[in-house]
Motif scaffolding. Structure first.
Motif, short mmCIF file in Angstrom:
data_model
loop_
_atom_site.label_atom_id
_atom_site.label_comp_id
_atom_site.label_asym_id
_atom_site.label_seq_id
_atom_site.Cartn_x
_atom_site.Cartn_y
_atom_site.Cartn_z
N SER A 105 8.41 19.03 108.53
CA SER A 105 9.33 17.89 108.60
C SER A 105 9.75 17.45 107.19
O SER A 105 8.92 17.38 106.28
CB SER A 105 8.67 16.72 109.31
N SER A 110 18.25 5.94 112.84
CA SER A 110 18.05 7.36 112.53
C SER A 110 16.55 7.64 112.48
O SER A 110 15.72 6.73 112.50
CB SER A 110 18.69 7.69 111.19
N ILE A 111 16.21 8.91 112.40
CA ILE A 111 14.80 9.29 112.28
C ILE A 111 14.23 8.70 110.99
O ILE A 111 13.11 8.18 110.97
CB ILE A 111 14.64 10.82 112.29
#
Length: 88
Positions: free
Chosen positions: A18, A76-77
């Protein structure tokens, strides 16, 4: 009968690391689930319903630079990562 005319393919997916740095992955998941747990509610109300203290929520939103009137579907993430890290 008759044999079906179907084409198929194999898809291989490589899982990448990630690009976001989450302080605590389980806590991040808890925050995201709480935010989406009550549809159409603001973040503050959704997180309150999940047991987070109001002062902590408001402080974390300010640190993460997120308006208290926003809803989970508008984040958003990266916003969720910042919020979870700020709440932690």
């Amino acid at each position: 009968m008759p044999r079906p005319e179907v084409t198929s393919a194999v898809v291989v997916c490589d899982v990448r690391e990630s690009p976001f740095k989450v302080a605590d992955e389980n806590y991040f998941i808890k925050v995201v689930r709480a935010a989406f747990g009550q549809r159409r509610k603001t973040l503050v109300n959704s997180l309150l319903g999940a047991g987070f203290p109001r002062e902590k929520i408001l402080s974390a939103l300010e640190i993460a630079n997120i308006s208290a009137e926003r809803r989970a579907e508008n984040l958003s993430i990266e916003d969720f990562v910042n919020l979870a890290n700020s709440l932690k």
